[in-house]
Design a protein around this motif. Structure first.
Motif, PDB file in Angstrom:
ATOM      1  N   ARG A 273       0.823  -1.222   0.000  1.00 14.54           N
ATOM      2  CA  ARG A 273       0.000   0.000   0.000  1.00 14.54           C
ATOM      3  C   ARG A 273       0.854   1.268   0.000  1.00 14.54           C
ATOM      4  O   ARG A 273       0.322   2.363  -0.011  1.00 14.54           O
ATOM      5  N   LYS A 274       2.196   1.070   0.090  1.00 15.08           N
ATOM      6  CA  LYS A 274       3.159   2.183   0.109  1.00 15.08           C
ATOM      7  C   LYS A 274       2.903   3.149   1.271  1.00 15.08           C
ATOM      8  O   LYS A 274       2.993   4.366   1.123  1.00 15.08           O
ATOM      9  N   GLU A 275       2.593   2.547   2.430  1.00 13.64           N
ATOM     10  CA  GLU A 275       2.354   3.347   3.646  1.00 13.64           C
ATOM     11  C   GLU A 275       3.654   3.418   4.443  1.00 13.64           C
ATOM     12  O   GLU A 275       3.903   2.601   5.329  1.00 13.64           O
ATOM     13  N   LYS A 276       4.474   4.401   4.117  1.00 18.15           N
ATOM     14  CA  LYS A 276       5.813   4.477   4.682  1.00 18.15           C
ATOM     15  C   LYS A 276       5.796   4.562   6.210  1.00 18.15           C
ATOM     16  O   LYS A 276       6.635   3.956   6.890  1.00 18.15           O
ATOM     17  N   THR A 277       4.828   5.280   6.767  1.00 19.37           N
ATOM     18  CA  THR A 277       4.750   5.415   8.233  1.00 19.37           C
ATOM     19  C   THR A 277       4.563   4.066   8.898  1.00 19.37           C
ATOM     20  O   THR A 277       5.242   3.734   9.884  1.00 19.37           O
ATOM     21  N   ASN A 278       3.641   3.267   8.353  1.00 20.15           N
ATOM     22  CA  ASN A 278       3.399   1.939   8.921  1.00 20.15           C
ATOM     23  C   ASN A 278       4.565   0.986   8.675  1.00 20.15           C
ATOM     24  O   ASN A 278       4.856   0.125   9.501  1.00 20.15           O
ATOM     25  N   ILE A 279       5.221   1.139   7.519  1.00 25.84           N
ATOM     26  CA  ILE A 279       6.397   0.307   7.233  1.00 25.84           C
ATOM     27  C   ILE A 279       7.452   0.552   8.304  1.00 25.84           C
ATOM     28  O   ILE A 279       7.970  -0.385   8.931  1.00 25.84           O
ATOM     29  N   TYR A 280       7.770   1.823   8.542  1.00 26.96           N
ATOM     30  CA  TYR A 280       8.801   2.175   9.517  1.00 26.96           C
ATOM     31  C   TYR A 280       8.396   1.784  10.936  1.00 26.96           C
ATOM     32  O   TYR A 280       9.229   1.321  11.728  1.00 26.96           O
ATOM     33  N   LYS A 281       7.119   1.929  11.227  1.00 20.92           N
ATOM     34  CA  LYS A 281       6.621   1.587  12.564  1.00 20.92           C
ATOM     35  C   LYS A 281       6.848   0.106  12.869  1.00 20.92           C
ATOM     36  O   LYS A 281       7.325  -0.261  13.953  1.00 20.92           O
ATOM     37  N   ASN A 282       6.531  -0.756  11.904  1.00 19.79           N
ATOM     38  CA  ASN A 282       6.672  -2.199  12.126  1.00 19.79           C
ATOM     39  C   ASN A 282       8.124  -2.653  12.039  1.00 19.79           C
ATOM     40  O   ASN A 282       8.530  -3.577  12.752  1.00 19.79           O
ATOM     41  N   ILE A 283       8.905  -2.006  11.179  1.00 22.13           N
ATOM     42  CA  ILE A 283      10.339  -2.313  11.142  1.00 22.13           C
ATOM     43  C   ILE A 283      10.966  -1.964  12.488  1.00 22.13           C
ATOM     44  O   ILE A 283      11.793  -2.713  13.020  1.00 22.13           O
ATOM     45  N   ASP A 284      10.559  -0.823  13.038  1.00 20.21           N
ATOM     46  CA  ASP A 284      11.077  -0.400  14.342  1.00 20.21           C
ATOM     47  C   ASP A 284      10.789  -1.432  15.430  1.00 20.21           C
ATOM     48  O   ASP A 284      11.639  -1.696  16.288  1.00 20.21           O
TER      49      ASP A 284
END
Length: 480
Positions: A273-284
């Motif tokens: 979905r290209k949701e960068k905020t959620n990508i970074y949140k879960n990677i964190d």
């Protein structure tokens, strides 16, 4: 079946896969000792290549293709794909078996242990019956758990009843193979209604399966080449000592990797979905966990290598202590590399990059083993594995940074975690003899508790964000 139940069954499966080696390895290592244990694991390492060749990547490819068919509700297509893959793997298993038997006859080192090779050859032949991908797609995780648990309980009983002396290593090899083969035969019989033999098209699978096969094969080589080269270049005793060290540190690895598996659907969905905020949140979430849990796990494995080795393997495996210390840092790098490859690079369609990195890792590991094993024996293999894991992880981090240039792996909290964990480990190290005088078991039980109390209390005082989030979660659950 609900997501929560599937998650529970997966967690229980991971726990059973971790607990049973803890129960069985201390017994089998003391009975067979390094030489005969090494004979079995050397052959098992060699046969691992032929097992991968037997299925041609079908299990991994099957999950993807069967999931698509199931998602559209086209059950005829589902049955056709399942049948096509099954028939293809029957032929590949027969071919792999023939290649194994020829190799054993031709190569002198292998022919010396031909009886063990013949035992493991049964597994190669029936590897086509490995249909875990079917049960995963059908979300029948309960069956996977029951099957795994039943096999392990039966194996446990036979292990303690039949394996009594080092000469029983043939029986141990049979015990590793026969229950698994029988279970797979039962699995195939239980899903016979899903076979469909009309209008089959095998050609449509070949190209995609080949790419996956190459990737899986390189991973397989990477996972077994150290024991294979040790056995060929040195002897079975070195393989036995090395394998004992590997098994002990790999008992801890699933504890770190589990969270990455759980987060996988969220991260993949966010990437699509290209949701960068959620990508970074879960990677964190994962990388914080990797640092907070991985750092103390690594340092405790190094601190307590002596206790782990003597309690789980016995006095005959003292030579594994240094090997385990060298290999322990692989935990964090392997977890981080696996996460980036599987949960970040694959969803971004970087399959070829992962394949090239894996091939690079294989050649690097083979080269390092070739030069280090003759000098340092098993410790050379351990050092080769460590260097390879570090370099492969760094390459994957570089690839991730190219995808997400504004994401930073190192931050204040993570750096402090490493510094604090190392400081506490050093303080315990210079005082560990005060605990060791009470025995290995007391050391193994008390040192992690002492370490954990100081570690987490100081992280709370330093206001580590992730630890504070976990603390708030626990408070809410306990209604504090």
């Amino acid at each position: 079946m609900s997501i929560s139940k599937n998650y529970l069954y997966n967690v229980l499966l991971i726990i059973s896969n971790t607990i049973f080696p803890i129960i069985t390895f201390p017994y089998i290592s003391r009975v067979l000792m390094p030489e005969y244990l090494g004979k079995v694991y050397f052959v098992q390492g060699v046969v691992a290549y032929f097992l991968i060749l037997s299925v041609l990547g079908a299990p991994n490819y099957g999950i993807k293709e069967l999931s698509k068919a199931k998602g559209t509700g086209d059950w005829v297509e589902f049955k056709k794909i399942f049948t096509e893959l099954f028939i293809m793997t029957i032929f590949s298993s027969i071919g792999s078996l023939a290649l194994l038997l020829v190799t054993v006859q031709v190569y002198g080192k292998f022919s010396a242990e031909k009886m063990i090779f013949y035992i493991f050859a049964m597994q190669v032949l029936f590897e086509c019956f490995q249909i875990n991908h079917f049960f995963i797609v059908m979300e029948n995780h309960k069956r996977r758990l029951i099957r795994s648990f039943a096999i392990r309980i039966l194996s446990l009983g036979f292990l303690f009843y039949f394996i009594k002396t080092p000469s029983d290593y043939y029986l141990y090899a049979l015990l590793l193979v026969v229950p698994e083969v029988l279970a797979r035969i039962i699995d195939v019989i239980s899903v016979r209604k899903y076979f469909y033999f009309k209008d089959l098209n095998f050609k449509r699978h070949t190209s995609n399966m080949f790419i996956i096969f190459l990737y899986i094969f390189t991973i397989g080589i990477y996972g077994s080449i150290d024991t294979t080269m040790l056995g060929i270049m040195i002897n079975d005793v070195e393989v036995g000592l090395y394998t004992a060290a590997v098994k002990m540190y790999k008992m801890v690895l699933p504890v770190i990797l589990t969270l990455g598996t759980v987060l996988s659907p969220r991260i993949i969905g966010a990437i699509k979905r290209k949701e960068k905020t959620n990508i970074y949140k879960n990677i964190d979430v994962f990388i914080d966990y990797c640092f907070i849990i991985g750092v103390p796990a690594t340092l405790l494995m190094m601190l307590l290598a002596r206790e782990f080795t003597l309690l789980f393997s016995g006095v005959g495996f003292k030579g594994s202590i240094d090997t385990m210390i060298i290999m322990s840092p692989c935990l964090g790098f392997l977890a981080l590399g696996s996460f980036i490859g599987g949960q970040i690079m694959l969803p971004n369609d970087l399959e070829k990059d992962i394949l090239f990195i894996s091939i690079f890792g294989v050649f690097l590991n083979i080269g390092l083993n070739y030069f280090l094993i003759p000098i340092y024996l098993r410790n050379g293999a351990a050092l080769a594995t460590l260097v390879t894991e570090i370099i492969v992880a760094l390459v994957k981090i570089y690839k991730m940074k190219k995808l997400y240039t504004d994401y930073h792996i190192l931050n204040k909290d993570r750096i402090l975690t490493v510094l604090l964990g190392s400081l506490i480990a050093y303080i315990i190290y210079i005082n560990i003899d005060l605990v060791r005088k009470f025995g290995d078991l007391i050391s193994l039980l008390t040192v992690p508790v002492i370490y954990g109390i100081f570690y987490f209390v100081i992280l709370i005082i330093l206001k580590n964000k992730r630890v504070l989030i976990w603390l708030d979660f626990i408070k809410k659950r306990l209604h504090i």
